[in-house]
Structure formats: structure tokens, C-alpha cells
Write an enzyme that holds these catalytic residues in place. Structure first.
Site, short mmCIF file in Angstrom:
data_model
loop_
_atom_site.label_atom_id
_atom_site.label_comp_id
_atom_site.label_asym_id
_atom_site.label_seq_id
_atom_site.Cartn_x
_atom_site.Cartn_y
_atom_site.Cartn_z
N SER A 163 0.85 -1.20 0.00
CA SER A 163 0.00 0.00 0.00
C SER A 163 0.87 1.23 0.00
O SER A 163 1.61 1.50 0.96
CB SER A 163 -0.90 0.01 1.24
N HIS A 165 -1.31 -1.53 -4.10
CA HIS A 165 -2.59 -1.17 -3.47
C HIS A 165 -2.64 0.36 -3.36
O HIS A 165 -1.76 0.98 -2.76
CB HIS A 165 -2.67 -1.84 -2.10
N ASP A 198 -4.76 3.48 -2.07
CA ASP A 198 -5.82 3.86 -1.14
C ASP A 198 -6.32 5.26 -1.40
O ASP A 198 -5.63 6.24 -1.12
CB ASP A 198 -5.26 3.82 0.30
N MET A 223 -8.85 8.11 -0.30
CA MET A 223 -9.70 8.51 0.84
C MET A 223 -10.24 9.91 0.60
O MET A 223 -9.51 10.78 0.15
CB MET A 223 -8.87 8.55 2.12
N HIS A 229 -8.38 0.92 -3.93
CA HIS A 229 -9.29 0.75 -2.79
C HIS A 229 -9.94 2.09 -2.51
O HIS A 229 -9.31 3.01 -2.01
CB HIS A 229 -8.46 0.26 -1.58
N MET A 274 -11.96 4.36 -0.47
CA MET A 274 -12.59 4.69 0.82
C MET A 274 -13.27 6.03 0.63
O MET A 274 -12.85 7.07 1.13
CB MET A 274 -11.53 4.72 1.92
N MET A 334 -11.52 -5.75 5.80
CA MET A 334 -10.68 -4.78 6.52
C MET A 334 -10.28 -5.37 7.87
O MET A 334 -11.14 -5.83 8.62
CB MET A 334 -11.43 -3.46 6.74
N GLY A 377 -8.92 4.19 7.09
CA GLY A 377 -8.67 5.62 7.20
C GLY A 377 -7.24 6.00 7.48
O GLY A 377 -6.82 7.10 7.14
N GLY A 385 -2.98 4.41 7.89
CA GLY A 385 -2.00 3.34 7.92
C GLY A 385 -1.44 3.19 9.33
O GLY A 385 -1.70 4.02 10.20
N GLY A 386 -0.71 2.13 9.55
CA GLY A 386 0.03 1.96 10.80
C GLY A 386 -0.81 1.61 12.02
O GLY A 386 -0.34 1.73 13.15
N ASP A 426 -6.53 -6.20 4.71
CA ASP A 426 -5.92 -4.87 4.65
C ASP A 426 -5.91 -4.22 6.03
O ASP A 426 -6.97 -3.96 6.61
CB ASP A 426 -6.74 -4.03 3.66
N GLY A 427 -4.70 -3.95 6.52
CA GLY A 427 -4.53 -3.20 7.76
C GLY A 427 -3.83 -3.97 8.86
O GLY A 427 -4.27 -5.05 9.25
N GLY A 428 -2.72 -3.43 9.30
CA GLY A 428 -2.00 -4.02 10.42
C GLY A 428 -1.37 -5.37 10.14
O GLY A 428 -1.13 -6.15 11.05
N GLY A 455 1.23 -1.92 4.20
CA GLY A 455 1.76 -0.58 3.99
C GLY A 455 3.03 -0.39 4.79
O GLY A 455 4.14 -0.50 4.27
N SER A 456 2.86 -0.14 6.09
CA SER A 456 4.02 0.11 6.95
C SER A 456 5.03 -1.02 6.89
O SER A 456 6.24 -0.78 6.87
CB SER A 456 3.56 0.28 8.40
C1 DX5 Z 1 -6.20 1.74 5.70
C2 DX5 Z 1 -5.81 1.45 4.27
C3 DX5 Z 1 -4.69 0.49 4.20
C4 DX5 Z 1 -3.40 0.97 4.83
C5 DX5 Z 1 -2.71 -0.21 5.43
O1 DX5 Z 1 -7.36 2.44 5.76
O2 DX5 Z 1 -6.88 0.91 3.55
O3 DX5 Z 1 -4.47 0.00 2.90
O4 DX5 Z 1 -2.56 1.61 3.92
O5 DX5 Z 1 -1.61 0.24 6.14
P1 DX5 Z 1 -0.82 -0.65 7.20
O6 DX5 Z 1 -0.35 -1.88 6.47
O7 DX5 Z 1 0.27 0.25 7.63
O8 DX5 Z 1 -1.80 -0.98 8.28
ZN ZN Z 2 -6.47 -0.17 1.60
#
Ligand code: DX5
Ligand code: ZN
Length: 216
Positions: free
Chosen positions: A7, A32, A34, A36, A65, A67, A136, A141, A143-144, A174-176, A196-197
Site C-alpha cells: 500500500s 494497493h 488507497d 480517501m 481501494h 474509501m 478490513m 482511514g 496506515g500503521g 488490509d490493515g495491520g 503498507g508500513s
Molecule cells: C487503511 C488502508 C490500508 C493501509 C494499510 O485504511 O486501507 O491499505 O494503507 O496500512 P498498514 O499496512 O500500515 O496498516
Molecule cells: Zn487499503
């Protein structure tokens, strides 16, 4: 087949081109993206001009993606700019099936995403129209954030749903997601892994290599 989808939300935007080159060279096939809008989720990320540049720079599959509230307003433009897959939230859309139909009519992959508090059964009416279901694993909303542990059961439920279908539907999370929780998610049935992170913090090439070893 399992895929890693880095991401770019976690990328260094001053170095975006170079970082995308590293990702592509490391053997990743999917990015990916994102988007928003500050309405469906509290924050604003980036939009069309960034997708356009990414598409010019690389051959990676652009997994967009959205959002975004009422995503039907933007799907066609995103596809024109190079989205290869567009995922909309079941919670965000007045007319989910019409929007999925637009995406499919353009010959790109149609995805449906579920927030952590949305019952999994809400996607049942759309299962015949999707190529991907995104579970999700954080509140969308930012990352991290930390992985929500209740996600495992939800992933298993979606996996069971997919296995009952003839169509090839991918299960994205997706996420964490980090190396230390990847395995339990794969075992639960995820096969497209957004990170992402875990990819962009530190040495991108090394991070990807480690992920790929576990995804084989
Ligand atoms: C969160 C995004 C994710 C985000 C994931 O709302 O949809 O795609 O970038 O980031 P990490 O992997 O850092 O949780
Ligand atoms: Zn995403």
C-alpha cells in the site's frame, strides 16, 4: 496463488517513483492504491493525478481501494486513468450492484470491501458480481494501526463463502499486517495481502523479500 499488494499510503511521497521501482524490481505484481475522501473515512489521501503518474511509471496491477462516499461518481474516471481493479465499500454506496456492474463492464476486476463492524452476510447479495472481497482488518482511514484480532473469524467466514462459489474470487486483507501475523491470516484463507508500513518502513527490498518467502 498468494499476492502481496504493497500500500503506497505508507510510501515516502517525495520518493514515490523510486520506491515504486524498488517494489516492482523486487518481484511484486500488484500495488494497493488507497483513495480517501475525508467523508467516508476521516482522512484524505490522494486521488486521480497520483494514480495517473503511477500508471505511467510502472506495469504493476493497480488495485484501487476506494474509501470514498458514493464511489459510483468516480469509478469510470479511475478506470480510465489505469485502475486494473476497483474495490468499493459495501457501506459507502447507494447502489452497490450498479456500481459493481459499471466496474465489470469496463473489463476490470470488481471488489467489495467490508469494514470491521459490518456483518459479513452483507456481501451475500453481491457475491456473483465480485472478483475480490476485501476484509478490513483495521478501521479504514489510516496506515500503521494495530490488527483487529476479531478479523480471523471474519476471514474464515468469507473463505467459506468463496469456497461455495464456482467463480474465482480473491480474498484480500488490509490493515495491520506484518510478518508476525501473516501466517494466521493465510491459514484463515486470505490470499491477497495488503501491507503498507510493513513494506515501506525501513528497507523496502528486504521487507518484500521476507513477505515473499512466506507467501510461497
Ligand atoms: C487503511 C488502508 C490500508 C493501509 C494499510 O485504511 O486501507 O491499505 O494503507 O496500512 P498498514 O499496512 O500500515 O496498516
Ligand atoms: Zn487499503
Amino acid at each position: 496463488m498468494m499476492n502481496l499488494a504493497p500500500s503506497i499510503l505508507a510510501a515516502d511521497f517525495c520518493e514515490l517513483g523510486k520506491q515504486i521501482d524498488i517494489v516492482e524490481k523486487a518481484g511484486v505484481s500488484c500495488l494497493h492504491v488507497d483513495i480517501m475522501d475525508g467523508v467516508f473515512v476521516p482522512s484524505i489521501s490522494f486521488g486521480m493525478p497520483v494514480l495517473k503518474c503511477l500508471k505511467k511509471r510502472s506495469k504493476l496491477f493497480m488495485d484501487v481501494h476506494m474509501m470514498v462516499d458514493r464511489p459510483e461518481r468516480y469509478v469510470e474516471e479511475l478506470i480510465k486513468l489505469g485502475a486494473d481493479g476497483v474495490t468499493i465499500h459495501v457501506e459507502a454506496c447507494g447502489c452497490v450492484s450498479d456500481t459493481l456492474a459499471i466496474i465489470q463492464d469496463h473489463g476490470v476486476r470488481a471488489g467489495i470491501a467490508l469494514n470491521p463492524e459490518t456483518p459479513v452476510r452483507e456481501i451475500i447479495p453481491y457475491i456473483d458480481m465480485v472478483d475480490l472481497i476485501l476484509v478490513m482488518t483495521v478501521h479504514p482511514g489510516f496506515g500503521g494501526q494495530s490488527y483487529l484480532t476479531g478479523s480471523i473469524d471474519r476471514i474464515k467466514m468469507v473463505r467459506d463463502m468463496i469456497n461455495g462459489q464456482k467463480r474465482d474470487i480473491r480474498l484480500e486483507i488490509d490493515g495491520g499486517i506484518y510478518l508476525n501475523n501473516l501466517k494466521m491470516n493465510l491459514e484463515a484463507g486470505a490470499d491477497v495481502i495488503v501491507a503498507g508500513s510493513a513494506v515501506f518502513e525501513g528497507d523496502i527490498e528486504k521487507n518484500i523479500k521476507r513477505f515473499m518467502e512466506l507467501l510461497i
